[in-house]
Design a protein around this motif. Structure first.
Motif, mmCIF file in Angstrom:
data_model
loop_
_atom_site.group_PDB
_atom_site.id
_atom_site.type_symbol
_atom_site.label_atom_id
_atom_site.label_comp_id
_atom_site.label_asym_id
_atom_site.label_seq_id
_atom_site.Cartn_x
_atom_site.Cartn_y
_atom_site.Cartn_z
ATOM 1 N N GLY A 76 -1.678 78.833 59.929
ATOM 2 C CA GLY A 76 -2.934 78.728 60.653
ATOM 3 C C GLY A 76 -2.911 77.648 61.706
ATOM 4 N N GLN A 77 -3.885 77.732 62.621
ATOM 5 C CA GLN A 77 -4.104 76.739 63.681
ATOM 6 C C GLN A 77 -5.422 76.021 63.382
ATOM 7 N N ILE A 78 -5.376 74.707 63.382
ATOM 8 C CA ILE A 78 -6.549 73.911 63.042
ATOM 9 C C ILE A 78 -7.576 73.982 64.172
ATOM 10 N N THR A 79 -8.815 74.308 63.779
ATOM 11 C CA THR A 79 -9.911 74.449 64.746
ATOM 12 C C THR A 79 -10.957 73.347 64.602
ATOM 13 N N ALA A 80 -10.975 72.657 63.462
ATOM 14 C CA ALA A 80 -11.904 71.532 63.259
ATOM 15 C C ALA A 80 -11.208 70.500 62.388
ATOM 16 N N TRP A 81 -11.355 69.223 62.758
ATOM 17 C CA TRP A 81 -10.704 68.120 62.038
ATOM 18 C C TRP A 81 -11.637 66.920 62.088
ATOM 19 N N GLU A 82 -12.418 66.746 61.026
ATOM 20 C CA GLU A 82 -13.341 65.630 60.913
ATOM 21 C C GLU A 82 -13.049 64.930 59.595
ATOM 22 N N PRO A 83 -12.118 63.953 59.589
ATOM 23 C CA PRO A 83 -11.721 63.301 58.342
ATOM 24 C C PRO A 83 -12.915 62.856 57.495
ATOM 25 N N GLY A 84 -12.858 63.242 56.229
ATOM 26 C CA GLY A 84 -13.922 62.924 55.291
ATOM 27 C C GLY A 84 -15.060 63.920 55.289
ATOM 28 N N ALA A 85 -15.034 64.903 56.198
ATOM 29 C CA ALA A 85 -16.155 65.840 56.291
ATOM 30 C C ALA A 85 -15.746 67.308 56.390
ATOM 31 N N LEU A 86 -14.815 67.641 57.284
ATOM 32 C CA LEU A 86 -14.536 69.050 57.579
ATOM 33 C C LEU A 86 -13.116 69.255 58.073
ATOM 34 N N ARG A 101 -15.158 71.951 53.431
ATOM 35 C CA ARG A 101 -16.129 70.866 53.626
ATOM 36 C C ARG A 101 -16.015 69.850 52.493
ATOM 37 N N PHE A 102 -16.214 68.598 52.840
ATOM 38 C CA PHE A 102 -16.153 67.481 51.896
ATOM 39 C C PHE A 102 -17.511 66.790 51.934
ATOM 40 N N GLU A 103 -18.291 66.937 50.852
ATOM 41 C CA GLU A 103 -19.649 66.404 50.821
ATOM 42 C C GLU A 103 -19.796 65.406 49.676
ATOM 43 N N PRO A 104 -20.359 64.224 49.963
ATOM 44 C CA PRO A 104 -20.505 63.230 48.906
ATOM 45 C C PRO A 104 -21.477 63.686 47.816
ATOM 46 N N THR A 105 -21.147 63.329 46.586
ATOM 47 C CA THR A 105 -22.027 63.564 45.445
ATOM 48 C C THR A 105 -22.205 62.216 44.734
ATOM 49 N N THR A 107 -21.063 61.385 41.951
ATOM 50 C CA THR A 107 -19.853 60.998 41.209
ATOM 51 C C THR A 107 -18.561 61.164 42.011
ATOM 52 N N GLY A 108 -18.665 61.529 43.279
ATOM 53 C CA GLY A 108 -17.448 61.721 44.078
ATOM 54 C C GLY A 108 -17.694 62.600 45.278
ATOM 55 N N THR A 109 -17.007 63.736 45.302
ATOM 56 C CA THR A 109 -17.062 64.634 46.458
ATOM 57 C C THR A 109 -17.055 66.091 46.007
ATOM 58 N N ARG A 110 -17.918 66.879 46.624
ATOM 59 C CA ARG A 110 -17.865 68.333 46.440
ATOM 60 C C ARG A 110 -16.997 68.877 47.573
ATOM 61 N N VAL A 111 -15.967 69.614 47.209
ATOM 62 C CA VAL A 111 -15.080 70.237 48.177
ATOM 63 C C VAL A 111 -15.359 71.732 48.128
ATOM 64 N N SER A 112 -15.840 72.282 49.237
ATOM 65 C CA SER A 112 -16.201 73.699 49.310
ATOM 66 C C SER A 112 -15.292 74.404 50.300
ATOM 67 N N VAL A 113 -14.725 75.503 49.859
ATOM 68 C CA VAL A 113 -13.836 76.308 50.701
ATOM 69 C C VAL A 113 -14.479 77.667 50.912
#
Length: 147
Positions: A76-86, A101-105, A107-113
């Protein structure tokens, strides 16, 4: 028309910046080796994500010819790169777009694909729901106190 997609969410016990780093920079450490986990498992020796928009998601192969500059399959080719977020990429091996997506919770982080079939696309390898658990295992090992 119904959107064709596959998605998964996990929670890891680390902050979003660390979760992003563990996902992208350390993909080769958590990607499980096996005959169905690579497009060319006989030659594959690793995975790599080149950081930044325009970077690539790569399956790395053993050099067949030492004079070859690169022996990889671009996934793949990277289309978005926002360290800590997307982190997002357009697949080179099927007709999908992937967004992580990387979203704070608390107790840590929710990682959604989410992996979505593009408009007019016909081919999709919806593998992320099956492999995201490998990342969770790796992250838990990194978060554990060293002995």
């Amino acid at each position: 028309m119904t959107k064709q997609s596959a998605s998964a969410s996990v929670e890891v016990a680390t902050d979003p910046a660390a979760a992003f780093h563990l996902f992208t920079a350390e993909i080769d450490l958590w990607w499980v080796r096996g005959p169905i986990n690579f497009f060319d498992a006989n030659r594959a020796i690793g995975m790599q994500i080149e950081p930044g928009v325009g970077g690539r998601v790569l399956e790395i192969y053993r050099y067949a010819d030492p004079t070859t500059a690169e022996d990889v399959l671009e996934l793949g080719q990277i289309t978005a790169w926002e360290p800590g977020a997307l982190f997002a990429y357009r697949s080179s091996v099927d007709d999908t777009e992937v967004e992580i997506r990387f979203e704070p919770t608390e107790t840590g982080t929710r990682v959604s694909v989410e992996q979505v079939l593009t408009a007019g696309g016909t081919k999709a390898f919806y593998f992320w729901p099956n492999v995201i658990g490998w990342y969770v295992d790796h992250t838990a090992q990194q978060s554990s106190p060293r002995r």
